[in-house]
Design a protein around this motif. Structure first.
Motif, PDB file in Angstrom:
ATOM      1  N   ASN A  54       0.827  -1.209   0.000  1.00 48.26           N
ATOM      2  CA  ASN A  54       0.000   0.000   0.000  1.00 48.26           C
ATOM      3  C   ASN A  54       0.859   1.256   0.000  1.00 48.26           C
ATOM      4  O   ASN A  54       0.581   2.219  -0.732  1.00 48.26           O
ATOM      5  CB  ASN A  54      -0.923   0.005   1.225  1.00 48.26           C
ATOM      6  CG  ASN A  54      -2.024  -1.030   1.124  1.00 48.26           C
ATOM      7  OD1 ASN A  54      -2.384  -1.470   0.032  1.00 48.26           O
ATOM      8  ND2 ASN A  54      -2.587  -1.424   2.261  1.00 48.26           N
ATOM      9  N   ALA A  55       1.928   1.257   0.804  1.00 49.63           N
ATOM     10  CA  ALA A  55       2.812   2.425   0.864  1.00 49.63           C
ATOM     11  C   ALA A  55       3.532   2.637  -0.455  1.00 49.63           C
ATOM     12  O   ALA A  55       3.723   3.779  -0.907  1.00 49.63           O
ATOM     13  CB  ALA A  55       3.816   2.247   2.004  1.00 49.63           C
ATOM     14  N   GLU A  83       2.468   1.699  -3.519  1.00 50.69           N
ATOM     15  CA  GLU A  83       1.491   2.215  -4.479  1.00 50.69           C
ATOM     16  C   GLU A  83       1.196   3.692  -4.220  1.00 50.69           C
ATOM     17  O   GLU A  83       1.111   4.500  -5.162  1.00 50.69           O
ATOM     18  CB  GLU A  83       0.196   1.416  -4.390  1.00 50.69           C
ATOM     19  CG  GLU A  83       0.265   0.031  -4.995  1.00 50.69           C
ATOM     20  CD  GLU A  83      -1.109  -0.601  -5.078  1.00 50.69           C
ATOM     21  OE1 GLU A  83      -1.625  -0.749  -6.197  1.00 50.69           O
ATOM     22  OE2 GLU A  83      -1.677  -0.928  -4.006  1.00 50.69           O
ATOM     23  N   LYS A  84       1.045   4.061  -2.958  1.00 47.27           N
ATOM     24  CA  LYS A  84       0.743   5.459  -2.615  1.00 47.27           C
ATOM     25  C   LYS A  84       1.897   6.370  -2.995  1.00 47.27           C
ATOM     26  O   LYS A  84       1.690   7.476  -3.514  1.00 47.27           O
ATOM     27  CB  LYS A  84       0.450   5.560  -1.118  1.00 47.27           C
ATOM     28  CG  LYS A  84       0.110   6.975  -0.657  1.00 47.27           C
ATOM     29  CD  LYS A  84      -0.170   7.016   0.842  1.00 47.27           C
ATOM     30  CE  LYS A  84      -0.464   8.438   1.302  1.00 47.27           C
ATOM     31  NZ  LYS A  84      -0.690   8.504   2.778  1.00 47.27           N
ATOM     32  N   ALA A  85       3.122   5.912  -2.765  1.00 51.70           N
ATOM     33  CA  ALA A  85       4.284   6.734  -3.103  1.00 51.70           C
ATOM     34  C   ALA A  85       4.354   6.993  -4.605  1.00 51.70           C
ATOM     35  O   ALA A  85       4.692   8.099  -5.036  1.00 51.70           O
ATOM     36  CB  ALA A  85       5.561   6.058  -2.620  1.00 51.70           C
ATOM     37  N   GLU A  86       4.036   5.984  -5.415  1.00 56.56           N
ATOM     38  CA  GLU A  86       4.028   6.215  -6.860  1.00 56.56           C
ATOM     39  C   GLU A  86       2.912   7.184  -7.249  1.00 56.56           C
ATOM     40  O   GLU A  86       3.124   8.090  -8.063  1.00 56.56           O
ATOM     41  CB  GLU A  86       3.851   4.906  -7.625  1.00 56.56           C
ATOM     42  CG  GLU A  86       3.802   5.135  -9.133  1.00 56.56           C
ATOM     43  CD  GLU A  86       3.669   3.866  -9.954  1.00 56.56           C
ATOM     44  OE1 GLU A  86       4.665   3.142 -10.057  1.00 56.56           O
ATOM     45  OE2 GLU A  86       2.567   3.623 -10.482  1.00 56.56           O
ATOM     46  N   ALA A  87       1.727   7.016  -6.668  1.00 58.81           N
ATOM     47  CA  ALA A  87       0.586   7.847  -7.048  1.00 58.81           C
ATOM     48  C   ALA A  87       0.800   9.308  -6.675  1.00 58.81           C
ATOM     49  O   ALA A  87       0.434  10.213  -7.437  1.00 58.81           O
ATOM     50  CB  ALA A  87      -0.685   7.316  -6.384  1.00 58.81           C
ATOM     51  N   THR A  88       1.397   9.561  -5.521  1.00 51.65           N
ATOM     52  CA  THR A  88       1.572  10.935  -5.048  1.00 51.65           C
ATOM     53  C   THR A  88       2.936  11.506  -5.366  1.00 51.65           C
ATOM     54  O   THR A  88       3.161  12.712  -5.225  1.00 51.65           O
ATOM     55  CB  THR A  88       1.359  10.995  -3.525  1.00 51.65           C
ATOM     56  OG1 THR A  88       2.357  10.200  -2.872  1.00 51.65           O
ATOM     57  CG2 THR A  88      -0.042  10.481  -3.159  1.00 51.65           C
ATOM     58  N   ASP A 121       5.717  10.002   2.974  1.00 50.87           N
ATOM     59  CA  ASP A 121       5.605  10.631   4.281  1.00 50.87           C
ATOM     60  C   ASP A 121       6.648  10.047   5.241  1.00 50.87           C
ATOM     61  O   ASP A 121       7.342   9.077   4.919  1.00 50.87           O
ATOM     62  CB  ASP A 121       4.192  10.504   4.846  1.00 50.87           C
ATOM     63  CG  ASP A 121       3.742   9.057   5.024  1.00 50.87           C
ATOM     64  OD1 ASP A 121       4.595   8.180   5.295  1.00 50.87           O
ATOM     65  OD2 ASP A 121       2.527   8.791   4.902  1.00 50.87           O
ATOM     66  N   ALA A 179       6.338   6.192   5.985  1.00 45.10           N
ATOM     67  CA  ALA A 179       6.790   5.290   4.924  1.00 45.10           C
ATOM     68  C   ALA A 179       8.307   5.334   4.771  1.00 45.10           C
ATOM     69  O   ALA A 179       8.944   4.320   4.471  1.00 45.10           O
ATOM     70  CB  ALA A 179       6.121   5.653   3.608  1.00 45.10           C
TER      71      ALA A 179
END
Length: 383
Positions: free
Chosen positions: A66-67, A69-74, A78, A81
């Motif tokens: 999840n972290a 995927e989120k790092a790529e999307a944004t 943070d 992570a």
């Protein structure tokens, strides 16, 4: 089964950033070279699928996926992570394809496992990211596709699976994940006193793990000794149903991230020997940070596994691909050499058989219950 090559266009133009060792093109150059050489017959090429998060959590934690995927999307990480998952570090930076690219490599190795279910050979140069841990990125590796490949082979019902790693760096992530598994044989050949500073000679990983740290200047003669006196006898003893080879090219002389001295002839010899040691072989990529040496090495690996070899000068289209590569390293030690453009074959790099290496091989043979090795010098003396 006719050998299969798994690639993807995601590698074309994807980069970890201009200052990172993985800013260079690698898999895309291999794809271009094998096509220029007409080494991809009908139905041999497969586009790598992208592994879905549910498949990745067969090894990696859901929180980590999840972290990532989120790092790529944004395109941001943070503090949580960064601290927990080592994302956004200098080694493991944020970049546009930081989830999709490793997930494509993971999808490729799982597909490779499925393709060899009934036997065969598959080359996945985009695989080989052997440092990633279950819950964090590590050493340029966001996902551990070798582990996912080994687990996929296990799901096929195989009970004896061998993993051979000739990258210049220890396969720490693979050993951490599967070093204690009864159904796995893990062999890592890597430079001593080199990051990640694990994989000592007496480190068993809790099971059938054999670590051989090799000295600086490790040469073709020494690799041949390791292959024939350690790797192949271990495989003969284990009798694997499948072999996974991680063929990192950073052990080649011109690579900037090691101090080893192999030619790509060593990689070709290892790949051919392992092809004959098991009914199933999956050959991965791995490390490699000189764009010419990595592309030529993995192209040779595919060529020998596919029954193709070119010993002389490359045809003009292949030379043009290599001629157009660039590298932002500076200094006379990194000037482009003529053979980097003209041929796939490195000049042989023989050298002395150092006693400390033969002693280490003998130590591992004894641990495995193999007969004491006869040194090459003794063989020559009897001839």
């Amino acid at each position: 089964m006719t050998p299969v090559f798994i690639g993807s266009e995601i590698y074309r133009g994807s980069s970890y950033g201009a200052a990172h060792p993985l800013h260079i093109p690698r898999v895309s150059t291999v794809m271009d070279l094998v096509r220029a050489l007409d080494w991809l017959g009908p139905e041999q090429y497969r586009a790598s699928p992208r592994a879905k998060p549910a498949a990745l959590t067969g090894f990696h934690t859901p929180a980590y996926i999840n972290a990532l995927e989120k790092a790529e999307a944004t395109q941001a990480v943070d503090e949580g992570a960064f601290a927990r998952h080592a994302l956004g570090t200098t080694a493991n930076p944020v970049f546009p394809e930081m989830f999709r690219r490793p997930a494509t490599g993971a999808g490729g190795v799982v597909l490779a496992a499925e393709l060899v279910a009934d036997g065969g050979v598959v080359h996945v140069p985009g695989g080989g990211t052997h440092h990633a841990m279950a819950d964090r990125a590590n050493g340029f590796c966001y996902l551990n596709d070798p582990v996912l490949c080994l687990l996929a082979l296990r799901r096929l019902g195989l009970t004896r699976i061998a993993y051979i790693d000739i990258d210049a760096h220890h396969a720490d992530g693979v050993e951490a994940a599967l070093g204690g598994a009864d159904d796995m044989l893990l062999v890592s050949i890597h430079e001593e006193n080199r990051w990640p500073y694990t994989g000592k000679l007496d480190d068993t990983g809790g099971g059938r793990s054999y670590n051989l740290p090799v000295p600086r200047g490790f040469n073709d003669t020494e690799m041949a000794h390791v292959l024939h006196r350690l790797i192949l006898p271990l495989l003969a003893q284990f009798d694997p149903q499948a072999v996974v080879l991680q063929s990192g090219s950073d052990a080649i002389l011109e690579d900037p991230l090691s101090r080893l001295a192999l030619s790509n002839n060593a990689h070709a010899e290892v790949a051919l020997a392992l092809r004959d040691a098991s009914p199933r072989l999956i050959a991965l990529g791995g490390g490699g940070y000189n764009p010419w040496s990595v592309a030529r090495c993995w192209t040779r690996v595919w060529g020998v596994l596919n029954g193709q070899e070119v010993s002389g000068e490359l045809p003009t289209p292949a030379q043009a691909i290599l001629q157009n590569l660039t590298w932002n390293r500076r200094g006379p030690a990194w000037q482009v050499q003529p053979h980097w453009i003209a041929t796939l074959n490195d000049p042989p790099r023989p050298g002395p058989m150092r006693p400390e290496l033969t002693d280490s091989v003998d130590y591992l043979r004894k641990r495995a219950g193999l007969p004491r090795a006869v040194h090459l010098a003794q063989v020559s003396a009897r001839a």
